[in-house]
Every structure is written in structure tokens, then in C-alpha cells.
Design a protein around this motif. Structure first.
Motif, PDB file in Angstrom:
ATOM      1  N   VAL A   2       8.423  97.838  -8.861  1.00  0.00           N
ATOM      2  CA  VAL A   2       7.555  99.003  -9.085  1.00  0.00           C
ATOM      3  C   VAL A   2       7.593  99.402 -10.548  1.00  0.00           C
ATOM      4  CG1 VAL A   2       7.346 101.477  -8.636  1.00  0.00           C
ATOM      5  CG2 VAL A   2       7.656  99.892  -6.732  1.00  0.00           C
ATOM      6  N   HIS A   3       8.792  99.413 -11.109  1.00  0.00           N
ATOM      7  CA  HIS A   3       8.968  99.749 -12.519  1.00  0.00           C
ATOM      8  C   HIS A   3       8.204  98.767 -13.416  1.00  0.00           C
ATOM      9  CE1 HIS A   3      11.021 101.035 -16.196  1.00  0.00           C
ATOM     10  NE2 HIS A   3      11.312  99.774 -16.433  1.00  0.00           N
ATOM     11  N   ALA A   4       8.312  97.475 -13.114  1.00  0.00           N
ATOM     12  CA  ALA A   4       7.646  96.455 -13.934  1.00  0.00           C
ATOM     13  C   ALA A   4       6.131  96.488 -13.748  1.00  0.00           C
ATOM     14  CB  ALA A   4       8.193  95.069 -13.583  1.00  0.00           C
ATOM     15  N   LEU A   5       5.665  96.788 -12.539  1.00  0.00           N
ATOM     16  CA  LEU A   5       4.220  96.819 -12.281  1.00  0.00           C
ATOM     17  C   LEU A   5       3.534  97.932 -13.059  1.00  0.00           C
ATOM     18  CD1 LEU A   5       4.191  96.150  -8.425  1.00  0.00           C
ATOM     19  CD2 LEU A   5       3.370  94.622 -10.200  1.00  0.00           C
ATOM     20  N   LYS A   6       4.251  99.016 -13.331  1.00  0.00           N
ATOM     21  CA  LYS A   6       3.669 100.096 -14.131  1.00  0.00           C
ATOM     22  C   LYS A   6       3.385  99.620 -15.552  1.00  0.00           C
ATOM     23  CE  LYS A   6       5.838 103.931 -11.614  1.00  0.00           C
ATOM     24  NZ  LYS A   6       6.818 105.056 -11.712  1.00  0.00           N
ATOM     25  N   GLY A  41       1.965  88.546 -19.904  1.00  0.00           N
ATOM     26  CA  GLY A  41       2.164  89.579 -18.898  1.00  0.00           C
ATOM     27  C   GLY A  41       3.142  89.140 -17.819  1.00  0.00           C
ATOM     28  N   ALA A  42       3.045  87.882 -17.382  1.00  0.00           N
ATOM     29  CA  ALA A  42       3.932  87.376 -16.340  1.00  0.00           C
ATOM     30  C   ALA A  42       5.385  87.350 -16.821  1.00  0.00           C
ATOM     31  CB  ALA A  42       3.492  85.977 -15.913  1.00  0.00           C
ATOM     32  N   VAL A  43       5.600  86.861 -18.036  1.00  0.00           N
ATOM     33  CA  VAL A  43       6.960  86.801 -18.588  1.00  0.00           C
ATOM     34  C   VAL A  43       7.509  88.210 -18.778  1.00  0.00           C
ATOM     35  CG1 VAL A  43       8.323  86.136 -20.585  1.00  0.00           C
ATOM     36  CG2 VAL A  43       6.619  84.553 -19.670  1.00  0.00           C
ATOM     37  N   LEU A  62       8.733  89.657 -15.458  1.00  0.00           N
ATOM     38  CA  LEU A  62      10.032  89.143 -15.016  1.00  0.00           C
ATOM     39  C   LEU A  62      11.169  89.675 -15.877  1.00  0.00           C
ATOM     40  CD1 LEU A  62       9.819  85.398 -13.899  1.00  0.00           C
ATOM     41  CD2 LEU A  62      10.264  87.432 -12.553  1.00  0.00           C
ATOM     42  N   VAL A  63      10.937  89.807 -17.176  1.00  0.00           N
ATOM     43  CA  VAL A  63      11.971  90.342 -18.067  1.00  0.00           C
ATOM     44  C   VAL A  63      12.298  91.782 -17.683  1.00  0.00           C
ATOM     45  CG1 VAL A  63      12.474  91.029 -20.441  1.00  0.00           C
ATOM     46  CG2 VAL A  63      11.496  88.778 -19.982  1.00  0.00           C
ATOM     47  N   ARG A  64      11.277  92.571 -17.356  1.00  0.00           N
ATOM     48  CA  ARG A  64      11.520  93.968 -16.977  1.00  0.00           C
ATOM     49  C   ARG A  64      12.286  94.053 -15.659  1.00  0.00           C
ATOM     50  NH1 ARG A  64      10.806  94.061 -21.357  1.00  0.00           N
ATOM     51  NH2 ARG A  64       9.194  95.099 -22.606  1.00  0.00           N
ATOM     52  N   ASP A  86      20.942  96.287 -15.410  1.00  0.00           N
ATOM     53  CA  ASP A  86      21.402  97.634 -15.768  1.00  0.00           C
ATOM     54  C   ASP A  86      20.643  98.628 -14.902  1.00  0.00           C
ATOM     55  OD1 ASP A  86      22.369  99.937 -16.836  1.00  0.00           O
ATOM     56  OD2 ASP A  86      21.556  99.649 -18.861  1.00  0.00           O
ATOM     57  N   PRO A  87      21.075  98.824 -13.634  1.00  0.00           N
ATOM     58  CA  PRO A  87      20.315  99.654 -12.694  1.00  0.00           C
ATOM     59  C   PRO A  87      20.110 101.100 -13.160  1.00  0.00           C
ATOM     60  CG  PRO A  87      22.002  98.388 -11.547  1.00  0.00           C
ATOM     61  CD  PRO A  87      22.252  98.231 -13.010  1.00  0.00           C
ATOM     62  N   ARG A  88      20.897 101.544 -14.149  1.00  0.00           N
ATOM     63  CA  ARG A  88      20.711 102.901 -14.662  1.00  0.00           C
ATOM     64  C   ARG A  88      19.348 103.064 -15.304  1.00  0.00           C
ATOM     65  NH1 ARG A  88      25.928 103.065 -18.388  1.00  0.00           N
ATOM     66  NH2 ARG A  88      25.001 101.021 -18.850  1.00  0.00           N
ATOM     67  N   ARG A  89      18.753 101.958 -15.742  1.00  0.00           N
ATOM     68  CA  ARG A  89      17.424 102.026 -16.346  1.00  0.00           C
ATOM     69  C   ARG A  89      16.383 102.537 -15.352  1.00  0.00           C
ATOM     70  NH1 ARG A  89      16.950  98.730 -21.102  1.00  0.00           N
ATOM     71  NH2 ARG A  89      14.694  98.666 -20.755  1.00  0.00           N
ATOM     72  N   LEU A  90      16.597 102.231 -14.061  1.00  0.00           N
ATOM     73  CA  LEU A  90      15.671 102.689 -13.035  1.00  0.00           C
ATOM     74  C   LEU A  90      15.709 104.210 -12.910  1.00  0.00           C
ATOM     75  CD1 LEU A  90      16.345 100.025 -10.250  1.00  0.00           C
ATOM     76  CD2 LEU A  90      14.364 100.156 -11.773  1.00  0.00           C
ATOM     77  N   LEU A  91      16.907 104.793 -13.041  1.00  0.00           N
ATOM     78  CA  LEU A  91      17.040 106.244 -12.958  1.00  0.00           C
ATOM     79  C   LEU A  91      16.435 106.918 -14.184  1.00  0.00           C
ATOM     80  CD1 LEU A  91      20.724 106.463 -11.654  1.00  0.00           C
ATOM     81  CD2 LEU A  91      18.616 106.530 -10.328  1.00  0.00           C
ATOM     82  N   MET A  92      16.516 106.253 -15.327  1.00  0.00           N
ATOM     83  CA  MET A  92      15.999 106.823 -16.574  1.00  0.00           C
ATOM     84  C   MET A  92      14.542 106.467 -16.805  1.00  0.00           C
ATOM     85  SD  MET A  92      18.568 108.444 -17.914  1.00  0.00           S
ATOM     86  CE  MET A  92      19.452 108.794 -16.423  1.00  0.00           C
TER      87      MET A  92
END
Length: 501
Positions: free
Chosen positions: A339-343, A479-481, A484-486, A493-499
Motif C-alpha cells: 500500500v505504501h509503495a502503491l501510493k 516504476g517497477a524497480v 520493489l525498492v520501497r 525497517d518496519p518503522r518506516r510504515l508508522l512514519m
């Protein structure tokens, strides 16, 4: 009292339809939910049921007319002159209400879902002569996508099975007859011809094909006998003509005839077993091949270090289960990361419609699930607005329903992106196939300890390969790369999802 018959919801992005066939004419008695007419869109055929019992009044939209959603099709007159008895059921018209327990009750095909017009009888749980309780499961039907159990509409004795195992039935077919008592069992054979007559009549009369199909056949110069109808009673629809044209143009309508099997010795043939593909398996095969034929599909790969996600999960899994009543798995982390990467890369969450690109400002996440009968993809709607707990609960509930064959058509439609976890079966790396019309699918794989170079030292880390298959027509390599990187960054670093970083 007059009831209006209006065009039902036609499906996502479908705004109009053509009236193909009317099954009733003004003055005919109709039962509640009895099929009145058939509408044809550019994607599906939709049957319109009667909203109430009564007498057919005015037909506002004639065959061949184009109508929009919620347009008025006809009227039904309710009340004393509406012939209420025949409207209830053909086989029960002559039975008084006081003798309901003794009359024969037809077992009919239940609602199969939008765009599903037929099913195959897979298993009968009862045989003729068996006593059944109301709502007890009688048989199981198999459609292109789901299995449907048929409950007994009343208690009694199963006196007739009209659709045997393996038979293909349409959405309005009769499956069997239940009689409420011994007296009713004796009268059941007399009632059966009343329901069988329409089928015989429809088979012996000329079937009225859809107007759009007639026009298409005339324009293409195709003979009616060369087209196989998929509509009600074998009626030819517009898409049937298109298939016939495509089959003639591609010169490969029957792969078995074009490429016969290699010769098999008699000894080997005796040890072979030939089993007809299930409807679900046929649909899976067709959709996957259509995806390859339509999209410019490409796959890009990356890998993710699962150390932080595994540590976070181990630290909080007991507390998570205690508070939310559901286990904390990896799928919620991957869903959140996607979801984060799709944005950031919205074209991966888009689809092609003709010459337009349709961007979705929401995420309906498809979660591919393997079942004993084949692969299905239930959809978690608005996953971008869900918490970890809500995602885990939705995945658990959809997964259980998928394994039990209880998913409805609506639960498998409308997805904008899909996640497929082959790792649960031990897959180390694969190239997933797109789920059309979606433009992206993420493949998860097995977590495996591998030596990695971290800060100049070789350490053992739990690694997973990631694969993103995408439609190169609207998603560029960059865009595809980036996508995947995101995903990789968010999981490492799952904290990035919270931030929201």
C-alpha cells in the motif's frame, strides 16, 4: 398497486446495456424473482428478476433498445387480479395453502452470482427416497469460480433428481423434487411434467438470439449454425459471435485437433486416467492464458532481509493475539508495504481501459489463496485504510471461506493489486502471472537463511526473494524497480510504515 421493473447494477464501469430478450409479455402472470428479461452489456449478460409477484403490465424498453442503469424497463401490477397462485411456482400452482406440507417442492438452482449463468452438478449428498430436513444440504454445484451448496427448501422425501452429477444447469434450472409426505410422493411424477414442459418447448422452438448478436452475425457474414450460444436456452449473445470470429481468424479454435496427442501404447493407455477439468480449473487456465496474450508482462526481482519483521513479530505476537484475537503474520506487513509503495508508484495500481489509463485512488488488495479445487483471489477492500489487526482478520476470514468454497462472486471482484505467497509451498523464486485487468502482482517466496555481506562482514540473514510482474504497457521499468525498492525498505525497517516514509 404498480411496481416498477428497473435496470439493476450492471457491474463496475458498465453504464448501459441492450435489452436482449423478454421472457414475459403484457398480461402474463409473474412470480417474485422470476426472470423477466435478459440484458446484454459489453462484458456480461444480466438477467432481470421480477421485484414482486403480479401481472406483467407495460413493457417500456423493447428488445434491442439501449438502456442505462436504473432505467425503467416495465411495470408489474400487483393485487387481486394478479393471479397470485401461479406466480408462486409452476409445480405448486394447484396446491392449496393448507396442504403445503404435502405438496411437491421443486429444488431449484440458487442465485449463482453476477455474470454467472450456469453451473455443473458436482455431488449429490442425498439419493432418491432419502428423507431430508429443511435446509439440509442436498447437493453441491460448481461454477467457474466458486462452489455453491444447495439446501433443501422444505422437509420431506427426495422423490426425484432431475439433474444428475456432471450435468450442466442454467441459473433457473430444476435440480430435483421434494415431497412432504407419502401422499405427496405419489403426486410428484404428475407435477414433474408441468416443470419439464417449458424445457421441452424451448428445445423445440426457435431460440430468439440477442439483437446485438444478430447484427454482428449479419455484418460478419457468419451462419447461425457456426456460433455456439452461451445465453439462456442456447441463445447466441454478442460475445459468442466475437469468439466465433476470433476462432476463424486464428485458425486454432480447437487445440486438440490442431495438435493431437502423441501415440500412446496400449499398455500405457490402460494405466492412464482421464479426468475432465473442473469448471474452476478451466476458468483459471483461460484467464491466465488471456493475461499472457493481452498484457506486455515483465517481471523484476529483488530480495528483502526479513530480520526486523521477524523480530517485531516475535516480540509482539502474543500481545497482538491477546488483544485482537488473531495471529500476527507476515501478510499484514507485506500488505502495508505494498500500500505504501502503491501510493508512490500509482501506475502499478492502475488498469488499461481501451486507450485510457484508470488510476485507482484506493487499494482493493487481492490475496491469492490455494484451495483443494484451485487458485482463487479473494479481495480485501480498502486495505489502504485498514490497521494491521483488521488486515489479519480479513485475510484469515477470506482464507477460511476460500478453502471451504464459500466465497461469493462479489468477494473476488474489483481487486486493484494482488499478492501471491508461493513461499508457503516452499517456492524459492517464481514469476507470477498478472490477474487481469490489474497491472501488478507481487510474488512472495520462501524465507531462507543465506550468507550476506553486511558492513564488510559475512553474516547469516533470513532472506526472501521478491518478484513483481507488471504490465509494461503502462508501468515502466523505473516504476517497477522503485515499487520493489520501497517494499524492501519498508520491510527491512518496519518503522518506516508508522512514519509514512
Amino acid at each position: 398497486m404498480t411496481t416498477e421493473v428497473r435496470v439493476p447494477t450492471l457491474g463496475e464501469s458498465v453504464t448501459e446495456a441492450t435489452v436482449a430478450t423478454w421472457f414475459k409479455k403484457p398480461g402474463d402472470p409473474v412470480a417474485a424473482d422470476e426472470m423477466l428479461c435478459e440484458l446484454e452489456t459489453d462484458k456480461v449478460t444480466v438477467e432481470v428478476p421480477a421485484p414482486a409477484a403480479g401481472t406483467m403490465g407495460e413493457i417500456v424498453a423493447a428488445e434491442g433498445e439501449t438502456v442505462g442503469v436504473d432505467a425503467l424497463l416495465a411495470t408489474i401490477t400487483e393485487g387481486e387480479g394478479a393471479a397470485p397462485a401461479p406466480a408462486k411456482s409452476d409445480s405448486k400452482a394447484a396446491a392449496p395453502a393448507a396442504e403445503a406440507s404435502d405438496e411437491a417442492v421443486d429444488v431449484m438452482v440458487p442465485t449463482l452470482g453476477e455474470s454467472v449463468t450456469e453451473a455443473t452438478v458436482s455431488t449429490w449428498f442425498k439419493k432418491v427416497g432419502d428423507t431430508v430436513a429443511q435446509d439440509e444440504m442436498l447437493c453441491e454445484l460448481e461454477t467457474d469460480k466458486v462452489s455453491v451448496e444447495v439446501p433443501a427448501p422444505a422437509a420431506g422425501v427426495l422423490t426425484e433428481i432431475t439433474a444428475a452429477e456432471g450435468a450442466t444447469v442454467d441459473a433457473a434450472a430444476k435440480l430435483g423434487v421434494i415431497s412432504g409426505s407419502a401422499g405427496a410422493a405419489a403426486s410428484a411424477p404428475a407435477a414433474a411434467p408441468a416443470t419439464a414442459t417449458p424445457a421441452v418447448a424451448s428445445g423445440g422452438k426457435d431460440i430468439e438470439d440477442a439483437p446485438a448478436a444478430k447484427k454482428a452475425m449479419a455484418e460478419a457474414g457468419i451462419n447461425r449454425d457456426a456460433v455456439t450460444g452461451s445465453g439462456r436456452d442456447g441463445r447466441v449473445m454478442k460475445e459468442d459471435v466475437a469468439k466465433a470470429i476470433a476462432a476463424g481468424a486464428n485458425a486454432a479454435p480447437a487445440p486438440a485437433a490442431a495438435a493431437p496427442r502423441a501415440p500412446v501404447s496400449s499398455d500405457d493407455a490402460a494405466r492412464e486416467e482421464r479426468v475432465k477439468m473442473t469448471r474452476l480449473r478451466q476458468t483459471i487456465a483461460r484467464r491466465l492464458k488471456d493475461s499472457q496474450n493481452t498484457a506486455a508482462m515483465l517481471t523484476t526481482f529483488n530480495e528483502v532481509d526479513m530480520t526486523e519483521v521477524m523480530a517485531l513479530r516475535n516480540e509482539y505476537k502474543d500481545l497482538f493475539l491477546k488483544k485482537h484475537g488473531v495471529k500476527l503474520g507476515f501478510m499484514s506487513f507485506f500488505t502495508k508495504a505494498c500500500v505504501h509503495a502503491l501510493k508512490e508508484v500509482p501506475e502499478v495500481n492502475a488498469e488499461i481501459d481501451g486507450t485510457d489509463v484508470v488510476y485507482k485512488n484506493f487499494v482493493h488488495m487481492g490475496i491469492a489463496a490455494g484451495t483443494p479445487t484451485g487458485l482463487v483471489v479473494p479481495v480485501i477492500r480498502d486495505a489502504d485504510a485498514m490497521s494491521f489487526a483488521e488486515i489479519e482478520k480479513a485475510i484469515a476470514e477470506k482464507g477460511a471461506r476460500a478453502r471451504d468454497g464459500k466465497l461469493s462472486m462479489a468477494e473476488m471482484q474489483g481487486g486493484t493489486f494482488t499478492i501471491s505467497n508461493g513461499g508457503v509451498y516452499g517456492s524459492l523464486m517464481s514469476s507470477p502471472i498478472l490477474n487481469p485487468p490489474q497491472s501488478g502482482i507481487l510474488g512472495m517466496h520462501k524465507i531462507q537463511d543465506r550468507p550476506m555481506a553486511i558492513n564488510g562482514e559475512v553474516v547469516i540473514r533470513p532472506m526472501m526473494y521478491l518478484a513483481l510482474s507488471y504490465d509494461h504497457r503502462i508501468v515502466d521499468g523505473k516504476g517497477a524497480v522503485t515499487f520493489l525498492v520501497r517494499v524492501k525498505e519498508a520491510l527491512e525497517d518496519p518503522r518506516r510504515l508508522l512514519m509514512d516514509l
